[in-house]
Design an enzyme around this catalytic site. Sequence first.
Site, PDB file in Angstrom:
ATOM      1  N   ASP A 161       0.775  -1.243   0.000  1.00 34.52           N
ATOM      2  CA  ASP A 161       0.000   0.000   0.000  1.00 34.52           C
ATOM      3  C   ASP A 161       0.809   1.297   0.000  1.00 34.52           C
ATOM      4  OD1 ASP A 161      -1.714  -2.107   0.516  1.00 34.52           O
ATOM      5  OD2 ASP A 161      -2.755  -1.115   2.148  1.00 34.52           O
ATOM      6  N   GLU A 385       1.716  -9.259  11.632  1.00 34.27           N
ATOM      7  CA  GLU A 385       1.501  -8.931  10.212  1.00 34.27           C
ATOM      8  C   GLU A 385       2.847  -8.687   9.523  1.00 34.27           C
ATOM      9  OE1 GLU A 385      -0.905  -5.445   9.714  1.00 34.27           O
ATOM     10  OE2 GLU A 385      -1.171  -5.740   7.553  1.00 34.27           O
TER      11      GLU A 385
END
Length: 421
Positions: A161, A385
């Site tokens: 992102d 993550e």
Amino acid sequence: MSLQNDISLDARKILLINDKGNYTIPTNGLYPFQWNWDSAFAAYGFAQFDIPRAWKELETLFSAQWINGMVPHIIYHQVDDSYFPGPNIWKGIGPIPSSGITQPPVVASLMKKIWELDTDYGNDQIRLLFPKVLKWHRWFMQWRFQEGLVFINHPWEAGRDNAPDWDSALAAINPTGVAPYKRRDTEHVNPVMRPTKSDYDRYIWLVQQGRECKWNADWLRKNSSFKVADPAMHFILLRANRDLRLIGINLEEDISEIDSWIASLEKGASKLWNTSISSYDSFDLLNFNFAGSISSASFMCWYAGLYDKRMLTHYDRIMKKVKYGMPSYDPESKRFDRKRYWRGPSWAIMNMLIGFGLEEVGELKRASLLKAQTNRAISENGFAEYFDPIDGSPAGGNTFTWTAAVWLGWAKTMGGANGFN
Ligand code: DGY
């Protein structure tokens, strides 16, 4: 029972906790729906102990495929207000409420690995999925391929992102007219580990642009305000086509179309080479400039089947700077940020793909060092993550599906060499 076996049990538990029956969420709260490439990794994780469940995951993913072949990046199977932007912001045009963009096509390659684990069980499943994956790849070649390069229409499409790769392309966008919105991600995760507000304004502005044209692929190909060629997308699609080709041969399908895609992608890959930094780099197709980025995406060339030794110099330089590689961005760059999502942290999924590539081209020492560092990050810090590449501390969401999947499918077995540095 050894510690490593305990971790494997924990990894299975994470997959089961995030299992919604027919699909898996990346993690509760932060990402409560089905994400495209997360799901492919989840399937690969499940395949290590439950083959039918692995195929079910992929089947559910493709149940959201659009008529034009695109497989969306988020599929909203149910309502959950803990996430923004929801389906009403996107207004995807597929059979199930979804976003309007896709994500890196790792499915074909992971599907092949799942099939190889149990070809008897997988034969019917792979026959069913082959034409759907083929249609998705065709969509890429028709709508996300230009001048030899695979491009993205939104930073979220790359999955990376807030990579610095998109900074200048995003800076060229004026997000005037973006409707007021409330972020939810920073309620779940420390904001220093997430994209900035300036990035988010542009992410949402680009969603509005797509929504306004009703996700018309032809219009977006010509008019999108964001068109950046991404090495990870390019290399992942090239590799996916190679694997799809082998599956096609096995199924006695016509593979001539896939052969032509492979040839185009192989040829185009050389255009991603930025001589001024001696690396594969992202290229902005609207402003005609390279991003100047040496990132984990740059090292996906080997995974794509291109044994480019030139990247080994950067690889070794970067791995010497960190203890928990591979950082998502060059730690010697001014833009490196060890905590902020795709601007520095290490990601187990990228490590696994890079590791597969290194192994396949015969760079076994480097492959086992990367695997050992991934193993250590997870053993010491759990299924985060992503990880701080300097000290391994966990970052972003926790109890993360794809980190657990990478453990089960790759990182748990360290192989011969103990690569800790
Ligand atoms: C997010 O919301 O941060 C996701 O990465 C978008 O796909």
